[in-house]
Design an enzyme around this catalytic site. Sequence first.
Site, PDB file in Angstrom:
ATOM      1  N   HIS A   1     -11.434  24.200 -22.960  1.00  0.00           N
ATOM      2  CA  HIS A   1     -10.092  23.653 -23.123  1.00  0.00           C
ATOM      3  C   HIS A   1      -9.341  24.564 -24.090  1.00  0.00           C
ATOM      4  O   HIS A   1      -8.769  24.122 -25.079  1.00  0.00           O
ATOM      5  CB  HIS A   1     -10.138  22.207 -23.621  1.00  0.00           C
TER       6      HIS A   1
ATOM      7  N   HIS B   1      -7.717  28.358 -12.565  1.00  0.00           N
ATOM      8  CA  HIS B   1      -8.518  27.321 -13.204  1.00  0.00           C
ATOM      9  C   HIS B   1      -9.248  26.457 -12.181  1.00  0.00           C
ATOM     10  O   HIS B   1     -10.370  26.017 -12.430  1.00  0.00           O
ATOM     11  CB  HIS B   1      -7.609  26.457 -14.076  1.00  0.00           C
TER      12      HIS B   1
END
Length: 719
Positions: free
Chosen positions: A93, A47
């Site tokens: 998200h 990420h």
Amino acid sequence: MQEPQITDDLIASHGLSPDEYARILEIMGRTPTFTELGIFSAMWNEHCSYKSSKLHLKKLPTTGPQVICGPGENAGVVDIGDGQAVVFKMESHNHPSYIEPYQGAATGVGGILRDVFTMGARPIAAMNALSFGMPDHPKTRQLVHGVVEGVGGYGNAFGVPCVGGEVRFDPAYNGNCLVNAFAAGLADADKIFYSAASGVGMPVVYLGAKTGRDGVGGATMASAEFDDTIEEKRPTVQVGDPFTEKRLMEATLELMRTGAVISIQDMGAAGLTCSAVEMGDKGGLGVRLNLDAVPVRETAMTAYEMMLSESQERMLMVLKPELEAEAKAVFDKWDLDFAIVGETIAEDRFIIEHGGEVKADLPLSKLSSEAPEYDRPWVPTPAAEPLGDVPAVDPIDGLRALISSPNYAAKQWVYEQYDTMVMANSARTPGMGAGIVRVHGTEKSLAFTSDVTPRYVKANPVMGGKQAVAEAYRNLTAVGAKPLATTDNLNFGNPEKPEIMGQFVGALDGIGQACAALDMPIVSGNVSLYNETDGVGILPTPTIGAVGLLASDDEMIGCDVRDGHVALMIGECGGHLGQSALLAEVFGRAEGDAPAVDLDLEKRHGDFIRDNRAFITACTDLSDGGLALAAFELAEAAGVGIWLDSSDMGTLFGEDQGRYLVACNFDKAEALMIAAGRADVPIKSVGKFTSDSVWFGQSGAQLAELSAIYRSSFGETFA
């Protein structure tokens, strides 16, 4: 409190491979502390480090005369003239939203808004692209309600209009929904704020809300597949407070006007760790932090928890020391924390002190710019098998199947939960093409769209990547806007599987070609990998967010369809039904190749639309559902019937690219056809808007009946 012993299980739980841990030992020359292991884990996960993707991201076009700042900062910055710039980005998200839908989606909105105002821009628009599993899946209803309420709850309270987006459903998302959030803001082009620290001995300042334990390890969680331990990951989801974020924005923008800010960074993924490391690394400096000075809202927090917390509404800044008192007064006024928590240092070190002890002492540059970079094995996606026979259906029944599906029914149940008019500058709100927001105090407007067709990308990643950019280009063009630039949100499965990595590489190839050909460089973006549950991956979903410019209201193409208007199609129809919406919704088939995208034709047809906008009263691009769905949507929005002169399946529902449907008065239609002949652009009359019925050849139905299906189907499924 005694720190845990470093074991193989602990290393694996931090998402680090044996080779990566061996590299850490080589860098450190010793065993890391628990806090140091957590910091490496945060900075080296997928990420934050983009370790599987950055090799290929380098191939994307990111520059152009309109680009002020490309990828690498909190958001991209593009010149819109008159000393103004638009600042924008899209981020995912996904994992948090599947675990805890409301807070996952809400904090996704909060994070992308911070990325924008951290650059010195006031947010003016938001969008979201949502992908869910099938409506009859036991988790889908909870996810849809939670995500939509989370997006609306945060964005509405913060006070930014939602002007566009998309919602799709497919069984591939049953175990992993996608929540992609976009935000755009306005700034003075000469007052953009960046994240690179400068100067030795400068104060490092913590701004905003207090630190808690929510979100600890969130970035690492977002870099792994889901399995049956998913509920154990709930504490890794952050908790948002939009009212605090609103105050943080106002305080930050006021602080920037004082001249006190040297550099500033949002605390997003990996919180204090990532923000401090990125600021130091970009400036070629080290950072020393004293965690005893960090404002906390929970007792007995450890250094590990404080460094990896992803509590929301926080920023990190390097400050001009002579303006400390003035800066603190701004944050005191807004009732927000302001604390000097460290300093920049000349050495390449990241030193963390807590309770009178050094909890971490790491070479800072090794954490960011020297994170692992992998050239993952990949295989090209095999060429799709030719599409077999498609049985004929009554064309009106085909339309009914599309408009009763949650994929193509009207989405007002979703967007009516969002504030689309706050700030009073929205000129085109969700429901019909790209959203438009006026640039206050000027004649300009900005158009926004978000697009991708995942089934195309799965069948043919290169062509699907091209199509995502081309459709964004067409959506901006259809409202009269000149496309400026793009942001991407690249959602894929496990990159350690060569076939998934092949989808990623192919899609980026197509995206890069289209961005270059259509002069829409990528200026920001996000990669979200490991979107899988129990080894089952999502459809490859490289979402493209795009921004276009209208120099004045005169350039805007409206939706003014009236009885008697001629329906004209620009572009050629080859009747392509492979991977079409009709094939999926009527026959439950995902077969054939994606439609071909000719970028030269896309450019020529788009230029033609904008050059001849004076003849056009309404325009939409042709994409999912082809001519039939586009014509129905234009007609239904205006409350007028439509007659198309064909009943042929391919003509009505084919999804050939590079096409637009326009409505004109009869005399303007004749002039437009003459202009098209001069420009060598294919154009033909396909019918007219008239009466109160929908006719495709000899098959017809009342507009009121079809409109009721279109307007009620989504709400009846989820309300």
